[in-house]
Write a protein that holds these residues in place. Structure first.
Motif, short mmCIF file in Angstrom:
data_model
loop_
_atom_site.label_atom_id
_atom_site.label_comp_id
_atom_site.label_asym_id
_atom_site.label_seq_id
_atom_site.Cartn_x
_atom_site.Cartn_y
_atom_site.Cartn_z
N UNK A 253 -68.93 23.64 -37.35
CA UNK A 253 -68.71 22.49 -37.19
C UNK A 253 -67.14 22.36 -36.51
N UNK A 254 -66.24 23.12 -36.98
CA UNK A 254 -64.71 23.40 -36.81
C UNK A 254 -64.55 23.53 -35.17
N UNK A 255 -65.16 24.22 -34.53
CA UNK A 255 -65.09 24.59 -33.21
C UNK A 255 -65.89 23.71 -32.39
N UNK A 256 -66.98 23.28 -32.91
CA UNK A 256 -67.96 22.28 -31.93
C UNK A 256 -67.40 20.76 -31.90
N UNK A 257 -66.79 20.33 -33.19
CA UNK A 257 -66.33 19.24 -33.44
C UNK A 257 -67.67 18.10 -33.88
#
Length: 936
Positions: A407-411
């Motif tokens: 979720x950090x990288x995909x937002x």
């Protein structure tokens, strides 16, 4: 009816006047008790404040059994019921009347004075009705008691007003920072108060509101006017209108659906306070629901969906909508309740607690990346495994934790109905974990951390639960943005406050130093200046001691000598120890600022920095500051300030100290420069005096040899019976050179004696002096055919003889250097400029090149040979010297072949007094000087 003697009128007037001086109710009651008891000669008494059972003050004999307190309680009940003092027989056979101080509007006692009265004991002992004997105070004493009640009521009202102001201040802060739109106004559309959320909702600015250009009625469509009027009526009648829906127009014309509640204003009956909730997101959801419903209807027709299926789908959608609404309302309430809190992790923890309320069967954790690891920043609920808790507390790998990095990288949110234990590499400690939800928390469009929710029971995430967590994370990001903005505002406010404090300290230091150094120009002793700075420091820093040291030998074996100190030391032996000197190299408190040339502050004084002094003598010191004192680019000494109070050096204190030190160094440098200038001036004065004496002696002593040579030449020539032509010619050369030498010596003597011959100044008529000068030059004027024009010349003050000499020299110069073949034309003019007169002598002669302007004023310097122009080259030097002796100056303006203009300045007769020799007027000779009375 028993009564007591009245106090003296003047004593009572004094007591009445003093009632307004008290700021605390207890002090006022004590004074009222003292006054009444003294006037009635009571044996004992007590004062009780309001409903207190403990007395606020005592008078006379002690009351160990609490009898006075008992009578006070009875007096309150009696006064409340009947409004009269209570009287009864009792204690030690004395009547103890209780006199309530009443509030005239509420008939309630504000305080009670209980008195033991000795004046009617005999009557009480002999009369059976003594227990109920009536007693009244004298009128003037009764008036004093009534005035005391009024004064007590005034103090209570002031306390209530102060409490109300504090509550109002807190309310204004909550209003300003609340995310809910709030406004106060009237039915006509006028707004008296709004917060930023209200202005942002309508797209208006604070400036437009303050200019009166925000009218809520004008922004309300006509179809909602009636609903607003009815809501206002309910608010005025019942205190609140209840929630109702309407629309308003933004500044850009957009219709904004709102949910509104009105409350009656506490201070103004014509105003209400409105709370507005933006329904655009809810309406968008409703529209989406309607769209979905329409789609479902189409599917129902196309695919034959059952009504039960349609109802289930609608129920899910309603559940999502309700969940999102609950999150929005809950987060809005959280932010509203803590609108002044700037700790982001406190908000995160409250959001986690709210999430656990909505989903009670799980736990919430929040991570942020830090140093290549995911760090646990906040947690609510138990993870169910101590080993897992230890791992989370220590940090987990940033790149290798799939559940967080995704979720950090995909937002985007990342939900796992069945947690993948192997993906995160934590399978040994996560056996109990069944499902997870990890959602990025975005601030300003960038991820800040991961909001995670774990379930230790097998369960799939429902759409409602997903909506709850996603909405919660989104609202948390918005709340963190607002907190960051608030934190920046608070920090900026503190910075401004610190800057203002520093400026105030600097101003105090500069003002104090200016006050102490008004006569710095008269003070040249460095230690006196240092002492003044120390006086200022101990006055600005009470409870401090300032010492100043200089090093006798700047090397090993040298000692710091105490040369100045100010302030008082609690231990006299401390100063005695300091006066004996401190060793260089072993006294850190002085050595460090001396070697580093930087201040040395100690918020907590360390006795080891002054190790050679007995710690019992320095034990009372709490803080210290040491400062190098610079002069001429080197450290002159060290100034130390010690304080006997435990308080760290604030930025304002440091600014004050360093400002005083800077001012002191400037003063010391000015003092050194002044002393150097005075020494130089004295040396020049001595040198000039020696030169003048030498010139006088030389001009006097050389005259005798010249006369001898002249006499011997004449005798030698006379001894020759028939001198030859060559002998006659040589003797003529000798006579001419002797005369020239005598003339030079006389001119030199006259020049050196100008200052000695200066007379007391008086008014001088310039016109008359020009006339005398022309008479003395009459042969040259006649011979050259000169035309001299003299304008109006104002009087000056000076030495008449020397002023005439000055004019004579300039006129002779103009006659001498006339253009060949043209008779001289000379104009003498003058004009007064302030306290000075500028005189100009203009000719049309041969002129002077600018590069020779200064050379012509040098003694015995000539631009032309004697065979063409006579003279010794000293005339203009004498003229300039006379002008300078009178405080003025002399200069020339000229071009070759165009003539010359010589101008000089002298004090006007009605202007400044004659200045001392050697001083000069401004370069342009036209300065306005202070006027002085005529001297004639």
């Amino acid at each position: 009816m028993a009564s007591a003697a009245s106090p003296a009128p003047h004593h009572l007037c004094t007591s009445l006047n003093r009632l307004t001086e008290f700021q605390r109710p207890g002090d006022l009651l004590a004074f009222a008790l003292e006054t009444v008891c003294a006037a009635l000669q009571c044996q004992a008494g007590a004062a009780f404040l309001g409903e207190d059972s403990q007395p606020a003050a005592h008078w006379g004999e002690a009351d160990p059994n609490g009898t006075l307190a008992t009578h006070a309680l009875k007096a309150r009940a009696h006064a409340t019921a009947q409004g009269q003092p209570r009287q009864e027989a009792g204690w030690a056979a004395f009547l103890l009347p209780a006199l309530p101080l009443l509030d005239g509007t509420q008939a309630l006692p504000l305080g009670v004075l209980v008195l033991q009265r000795p004046w009617d004991n005999a009557a009480e002992d002999t009369a059976g009705e003594a227990a109920q004997q009536s007693f009244t105070l004298p009128p003037d004493l009764q008036a004093f008691v009534n005035m005391a009640a009024l004064a007590l009521d005034r103090l209570n009202q002031q306390a209530e007003a102060a409490q109300w102001q504090r509550q109002a201040g807190r309310a204004r802060q909550l209003l300003k920072f609340s995310p809910v739109a709030i406004a106060a106004g009237s039915l006509s559309g006028e707004l008296t108060q709004v917060n930023d959320a209200y202005l942002n909702l309508l797209g208006c600015t604070r400036a437009e509101f303050e200019a009166g250009r925000v009218d809520w009625a004008a922004l309300t469509p006509p179809e909602y006017r009636q609903a607003d009027a009815e809501a206002f009526a309910r608010a005025f009648e019942e205190g609140q209108s209840g929630w109702y829906e309407k629309e308003m127009l933004s500044a850009g014309g957009e219709r904004i659906p709102l949910k509104v509640a009105l409350f009656r204003h506490d201070d103004d009956e014509t105003l209400v306070v409105g709370y507005l909730r933006d329904l655009r997101e809810q309406r968008a959801l409703e529209q989406a629901q309607a769209s979905i419903t329409a789609e479902l209807n189409a599917l129902l027709q196309q695919q034959g969906l059952t009504l039960a299926q349609l109802a289930a789908q609608l129920q899910r959608q309603n559940g999502e909508l309700e969940a999102r609404t609950r999150v929005l309302e809950g987060m809005a309430q959280l932010v509203q309740d803590h609108s002044l809190d700037t700790d982001p992790y406190d908000l995160i923890q409250r959001a986690q607690m709210f999430a656990q309320e909505l989903l009670p069967h799980g736990y919430a954790v929040y991570y942020e990346p830090e140093g290549g690891l995911w760090r646990l920043k906040s947690q609510v609920g138990c993870v169910g495994n101590d080993a897992l808790q230890r791992v989370l507390d220590g940090g987990i790998p940033f790149e290798d934790t799939h559940n967080l990095i995704t979720p950090w990288r995909s937002g985007q949110p990342y939900f796992q109905d069945a947690y993948n234990h192997a993906a995160d590499g934590l399978q040994t400690v996560t056996g109990q974990l069944m499902a997870t939800a990890t959602i990025p928390v975005l601030t300003h469009g960038q991820p800040r951390g991961i909001f995670a929710f774990g379930l230790n029971v097998p369960q799939s995430w429902t759409e409602t639960e997903k909506v709850i967590l996603e909405s919660l994370a989104a609202q948390l990001g918005l709340g963190l943005e607002r907190l960051e903005h608030t934190r920046l505002l608070v920090e900026r406010s503190r910075e401004l406050e610190s800057t203002n404090n520093a400026l105030a300290a600097r101003t105090r230091a500069l003002e104090g130093f200016a006050e102490l150094s008004r006569d710095l120009t008269l003070e040249h002793d460095p230690l006196q200046l240092i002492g003044r700075a120390q006086d200022l420091l101990v006055s600005l820093l009470p409870g401090s001691l300032s010492t100043y040291y200089e090093l006798d030998i700047p090397a090993a074996g040298g000692r710091w000598q105490l040369l100045s100190h100010r302030g008082e030391s609690p231990d006299p032996e401390l100063l005695n120890s300091l006066l004996r000197g401190l060793p260089y190299g072993r006294t850190t408190i002085i050595d460090r600022p001396y070697s580093t040339e930087q201040p040395f502050y100690q918020d907590v004084y360390d006795p080891a920095t002054n190790a050679t002094v007995d710690r019992r003598q320095t034990g009372l010191l709490r803080t210290s500051g040491s400062f190098p004192v610079h002069t001429a680019g080197t450290v002159r000494g060290v100034l130390v300030v010690g304080r006997f109070q435990s308080a760290p050096w604030t930025p304002a204190n440091r600014t004050l100290l360093e400002t005083v030190l800077f001012s002191l160094q400037l003063a010391l440098e000015r003092a050194e420069q002044t002393q150097a200038l005075q020494r130089h001036a004295q040396e020049l004065e001595n040198s000039n005096a020696e030169l003048e004496r030498f010139a006088f002696i030389a001009s006097h002593d050389l005259q005798e040899p010249l006369r001898t040579v002249a006499i011997l030449t004449e005798r030698l020539l006379g001894s020759l019976q028939s001198p030859s032509e060559a002998q006659l010619r040589y003797s003529s050369y000798i006579r001419e050179n002797i005369q020239r030498m005598q003339s030079l010596l006389q001119d030199l003597r006259d020049f050196t004696e100008l200052g000695r011959r200066l007379q007391e100044p008086r008014e001088v008529d310039l016109s008359r002096k020009v006339d005398y000068a022309l008479r003395s030059l009459e042969p040259q004027v006649q011979r050259s055919g000169a035309q001299v024009t003299v304008g109006t010349l104002p009087p000056v003050q000076g030495d008449p003889v020397q002023v005439q000499e000055l004019l004579t020299r300039l006129l002779d110069n103009a006659l001498k250097f006339a253009a060949e073949g043209h008779p001289p034309e000379i104009q003498v003019s003058a004009q007064q400029q302030g306290g000075w007169v500028q005189v100009c002598v203009q000719d049309h002669g041969i002129g002077i090149a600018p590069e020779h302007f200064e050379q012509i004023f040098t003694v015995f310097q000539r631009l032309h040979g004697r065979e063409r122009y006579s003279g010794n080259g000293i005339g203009l030097s004498v003229a300039r010297r006379i002008a300078e002796l009178h405080g003025g100056r002399l200069w020339v303006e000229s071009q070759p072949g165009e003539g010359s203009t010589f101008c000089f300045t002298l004090p006007a007769a009605d202007g400044v007094p004659l200045r001392t020799a050697g001083s000069a007027a401004p370069p342009d000779g036209s300065a306005v000087r202070p006027s002085a009375p005529d001297s004639r």
